[in-house]
Design an enzyme around this catalytic site. Structure first.
Site, PDB file in Angstrom:
ATOM      1  N   LYS A  89       0.831  -1.199   0.000  1.00 48.66           N
ATOM      2  CA  LYS A  89       0.000   0.000   0.000  1.00 48.66           C
ATOM      3  C   LYS A  89       0.869   1.255   0.000  1.00 48.66           C
ATOM      4  O   LYS A  89       1.955   1.253   0.565  1.00 48.66           O
ATOM      5  CB  LYS A  89      -0.910   0.031   1.230  1.00 48.66           C
ATOM      6  CG  LYS A  89      -2.131  -0.854   1.140  1.00 48.66           C
ATOM      7  CD  LYS A  89      -3.015  -0.702   2.369  1.00 48.66           C
ATOM      8  CE  LYS A  89      -3.436   0.722   2.624  1.00 48.66           C
ATOM      9  NZ  LYS A  89      -4.211   1.316   1.507  1.00 48.66           N
ATOM     10  N   ILE A  91       2.064   4.593   1.372  1.00 51.95           N
ATOM     11  CA  ILE A  91       2.093   5.162   2.717  1.00 51.95           C
ATOM     12  C   ILE A  91       1.588   6.595   2.655  1.00 51.95           C
ATOM     13  O   ILE A  91       2.052   7.404   1.848  1.00 51.95           O
ATOM     14  CB  ILE A  91       3.520   5.117   3.295  1.00 51.95           C
ATOM     15  CG1 ILE A  91       4.056   3.678   3.305  1.00 51.95           C
ATOM     16  CG2 ILE A  91       3.547   5.711   4.693  1.00 51.95           C
ATOM     17  CD1 ILE A  91       3.245   2.717   4.137  1.00 51.95           C
ATOM     18  N   ASN A 105      11.858   0.305   2.927  1.00 49.29           N
ATOM     19  CA  ASN A 105      11.159  -0.691   2.124  1.00 49.29           C
ATOM     20  C   ASN A 105      12.160  -1.500   1.318  1.00 49.29           C
ATOM     21  O   ASN A 105      13.239  -1.013   0.976  1.00 49.29           O
ATOM     22  CB  ASN A 105      10.166  -0.004   1.168  1.00 49.29           C
ATOM     23  CG  ASN A 105       9.349  -1.011   0.376  1.00 49.29           C
ATOM     24  OD1 ASN A 105       8.843  -1.986   0.935  1.00 49.29           O
ATOM     25  ND2 ASN A 105       9.203  -0.797  -0.919  1.00 49.29           N
ATOM     26  N   HIS A 107      12.404  -3.625  -2.274  1.00 52.37           N
ATOM     27  CA  HIS A 107      11.808  -3.899  -3.585  1.00 52.37           C
ATOM     28  C   HIS A 107      12.679  -4.947  -4.248  1.00 52.37           C
ATOM     29  O   HIS A 107      13.908  -4.883  -4.170  1.00 52.37           O
ATOM     30  CB  HIS A 107      11.768  -2.610  -4.412  1.00 52.37           C
ATOM     31  CG  HIS A 107      11.058  -2.741  -5.719  1.00 52.37           C
ATOM     32  ND1 HIS A 107       9.693  -2.857  -5.813  1.00 52.37           N
ATOM     33  CD2 HIS A 107      11.533  -2.784  -6.992  1.00 52.37           C
ATOM     34  CE1 HIS A 107       9.349  -2.962  -7.084  1.00 52.37           C
ATOM     35  NE2 HIS A 107      10.450  -2.914  -7.823  1.00 52.37           N
ATOM     36  N   ASP A 148       8.040   3.444  -4.495  1.00 54.24           N
ATOM     37  CA  ASP A 148       9.401   3.012  -4.851  1.00 54.24           C
ATOM     38  C   ASP A 148      10.280   4.174  -5.307  1.00 54.24           C
ATOM     39  O   ASP A 148      11.079   4.035  -6.225  1.00 54.24           O
ATOM     40  CB  ASP A 148       9.351   1.950  -5.959  1.00 54.24           C
ATOM     41  CG  ASP A 148       8.509   0.751  -5.590  1.00 54.24           C
ATOM     42  OD1 ASP A 148       8.541   0.352  -4.408  1.00 54.24           O
ATOM     43  OD2 ASP A 148       7.808   0.202  -6.469  1.00 54.24           O
TER      44      ASP A 148
END
Length: 198
Positions: A89, A91, A105, A107, A148
């Site tokens: 999701k 943020i 995060n 990826h 990202d």
């Protein structure tokens, strides 16, 4: 002791790898104190229960309400920074404002080339294979208001093999991502504790 909050709907093996790295002292001076997900009965909840870590289902359809629930849980547990594990999701501003430059995060593919909305795994690896690159690999980055998009903290190249499929490449990238995320968290905690060195 720095306290970590987790937002994650999957990647429970990476979660377990990180928690064990903390227990082994590979990552010092921190602990995972709460796990939250916006889907019920996800594997990461089972893993959290096995480690004795509280977990919370973020219930609701409104993204702002889900973020508010997560933020309340993080504040209640004194969370210093947040890591994402397959959360998926976007943020929202409430969490971003509460943890500026404090949400990490992972990826599974190189960024920024293979990130953005919809570039989930193994879809992102299909794009890597179609691009003709000779490598893929996980990327750790700070989270901002775009998918990202935030500052890249670490990347590990994973060579593409003849006959690779998006699934086979993604599996190897996920395996490489486990120690890479541990290293990134360890470096992040060190920066947290020794800002004068940077």
């Amino acid at each position: 002791m720095r306290k970590i909050g987790v937002l994650g709907n999957g990647v429970h093996r990476t979660f377990e790898y990180i928690v064990r790295a903390i227990a082994a002292g590979t990552i010092e001076n921190c602990e995972v104190v709460v796990v939250a997900a916006n889907h019920p009965n996800v594997p990461i909840f089972t893993s959290a229960a096995e480690f004795g870590i509280p977990y919370l289902y973020l219930d609701g359809a409104d993204p702002a309400e889900i973020d508010a629930q997560a933020l309340t849980a993080f504040r209640d547990h004194g969370v210093d920074f947040v890591i994402l594990l397959g959360y998926g999701k976007k943020i929202g501003p409430a969490l971003l404002d509460a943890y500026p430059y404090g949400i990490l995060n992972i990826h599974s593919a190189p960024l920024p080339q293979f990130g953005g909305k919809g570039m989930v795994q193994p879809v992102s690896q299909a794009h890597v294979l179609a691009s003709g690159l000779r490598y893929s690999g996980p990327t750790i980055h700070l989270v901002d208001a775009e998918y990202d998009h935030g500052q890249i903290l670490a990347h590990w190249p994973v060579p593409i093999r003849p006959g690779d499929t998006p699934e086979s490449l993604n599996m190897r990238c996920n395996l490489a991502g486990m120690p890479l995320y541990v290293q990134a968290i360890r470096d992040f905690v060190h920066r947290f504790d020794h800002p004068d060195e940077y």
